[in-house]
Design a protein around this motif. Structure first.
Motif, PDB file in Angstrom:
ATOM      1  N   CYS A  94       0.852  -1.200   0.000  1.00  0.00           N
ATOM      2  CA  CYS A  94       0.000   0.000   0.000  1.00  0.00           C
ATOM      3  C   CYS A  94       0.880   1.239   0.000  1.00  0.00           C
ATOM      4  CB  CYS A  94      -0.958  -0.004   1.195  1.00  0.00           C
ATOM      5  SG  CYS A  94      -0.186   0.271   2.791  1.00  0.00           S
ATOM      6  N   ALA A  96       2.525   4.567   1.319  1.00  0.00           N
ATOM      7  CA  ALA A  96       2.981   4.970   2.647  1.00  0.00           C
ATOM      8  C   ALA A  96       2.017   5.966   3.286  1.00  0.00           C
ATOM      9  CB  ALA A  96       4.386   5.565   2.563  1.00  0.00           C
ATOM     10  N   ARG A 102      -2.780   0.887   6.029  1.00  0.00           N
ATOM     11  CA  ARG A 102      -1.719   0.371   6.903  1.00  0.00           C
ATOM     12  C   ARG A 102      -2.298  -0.134   8.217  1.00  0.00           C
ATOM     13  NH1 ARG A 102       0.625   5.337   6.364  1.00  0.00           N
ATOM     14  NH2 ARG A 102       0.888   5.397   8.622  1.00  0.00           N
ATOM     15  N   HIS A 112       4.581  -5.287   8.850  1.00  0.00           N
ATOM     16  CA  HIS A 112       5.338  -4.368   7.999  1.00  0.00           C
ATOM     17  C   HIS A 112       6.700  -4.997   7.736  1.00  0.00           C
ATOM     18  CE1 HIS A 112       7.532  -0.248   7.674  1.00  0.00           C
ATOM     19  NE2 HIS A 112       7.331  -0.779   6.501  1.00  0.00           N
ATOM     20  N   THR A 115       9.939  -0.813   3.140  1.00  0.00           N
ATOM     21  CA  THR A 115       9.493   0.361   2.400  1.00  0.00           C
ATOM     22  C   THR A 115      10.239   0.408   1.077  1.00  0.00           C
ATOM     23  OG1 THR A 115       9.128   1.542   4.474  1.00  0.00           O
ATOM     24  CG2 THR A 115       9.293   2.878   2.474  1.00  0.00           C
ATOM     25  N   LEU A 117      11.161   2.869  -1.605  1.00  0.00           N
ATOM     26  CA  LEU A 117      11.222   4.309  -1.843  1.00  0.00           C
ATOM     27  C   LEU A 117      10.839   4.656  -3.270  1.00  0.00           C
ATOM     28  CD1 LEU A 117      14.517   5.089   0.098  1.00  0.00           C
ATOM     29  CD2 LEU A 117      12.160   5.288   0.903  1.00  0.00           C
ATOM     30  N   ASP A 123       4.312   8.513  -4.083  1.00  0.00           N
ATOM     31  CA  ASP A 123       4.506   8.046  -2.709  1.00  0.00           C
ATOM     32  C   ASP A 123       5.475   6.868  -2.688  1.00  0.00           C
ATOM     33  OD1 ASP A 123       4.154   7.876   0.045  1.00  0.00           O
ATOM     34  OD2 ASP A 123       1.981   7.635  -0.057  1.00  0.00           O
ATOM     35  N   HIS A 124       5.870   6.511  -1.485  1.00  0.00           N
ATOM     36  CA  HIS A 124       6.623   5.284  -1.269  1.00  0.00           C
ATOM     37  C   HIS A 124       5.613   4.152  -1.119  1.00  0.00           C
ATOM     38  CE1 HIS A 124       9.942   7.952  -0.654  1.00  0.00           C
ATOM     39  NE2 HIS A 124       9.536   8.366   0.525  1.00  0.00           N
ATOM     40  N   ILE A 126       4.662   0.597   0.921  1.00  0.00           N
ATOM     41  CA  ILE A 126       4.921  -0.164   2.135  1.00  0.00           C
ATOM     42  C   ILE A 126       4.556  -1.620   1.844  1.00  0.00           C
ATOM     43  CG2 ILE A 126       4.405  -0.452   4.590  1.00  0.00           C
ATOM     44  CD1 ILE A 126       5.721   2.222   3.973  1.00  0.00           C
TER      45      ILE A 126
END
Length: 159
Positions: A94, A96, A102, A112, A115, A117, A123-124, A126
């Motif tokens: 999803c 970040a 989340r 989790h 990440t 990047l 967005d980043h 996750i």
């Protein structure tokens, strides 16, 4: 009343896949399977499974009714890959910035894992994972040992 919808036609599979893809802005959806949740005769949520690699599959959930997330619905979404397909893990990704997604993934037992990047347009990403070992443990309240025999029967008859 909430009903688990196991699609039995290609058209129904495409309908559910489009529902998820449109809401999550997914592109390039192919080689997929879906499960839906119908509430009061309306599509409330759907789960899209894709990128099956034998031991792992990616799972994406979209909804339009917050009350879709019953024990049976969550169990159906998790039981398909972790029991029916016998995957060792399920991956969910999803944005970040999507705090609701989340929180939901953590609440149902995903962990989790990392990440990525700049993996999304703005967005980043996750990465969350859930293992079959955890799903079938006493710690998981979603597995079939907790009032899920009917969901297992539905999934088995559809597969």
């Amino acid at each position: 009343m909430t009903v688990i919808w196991i699609p039995d036609t290609v058209e129904d599979e495409r309908l559910l896949a489009s529902f998820v893809a449109d809401r999550l802005e997914l592109s390039n959806v192919r080689d997929f399977h879906t499960i839906g949740v119908v509430r009061n005769r309306k599509l409330a949520a759907a789960c899209l499974y894709q990128n099956y690699r034998g031991t792992d599959i990616e799972m994406s959930i979209a909804s339009q009714d917050k009350r879709w997330a019953t024990r049976g619905a969550i169990q159906a979404f998790l039981d398909y890959p972790l029991t029916q397909l016998d995957c060792r893990r399920v991956t969910a990704i999803c944005a970040a910035g999507d705090a609701i997604a989340r929180k939901f993934l953590k609440r149902i037992g995903f962990r989790h894992e990392g990440t990525l990047l700049d993996a999304m347009e703005d967005d980043h990403a996750i990465v969350f994972g859930m293992t079959r070992r955890w799903y079938h443990s006493d710690k998981c309240k979603w597995n079939g040992d907790h009032n899920g025999e009917e969901v297992r029967k539905q999934l088995a008859s559809a597969g």
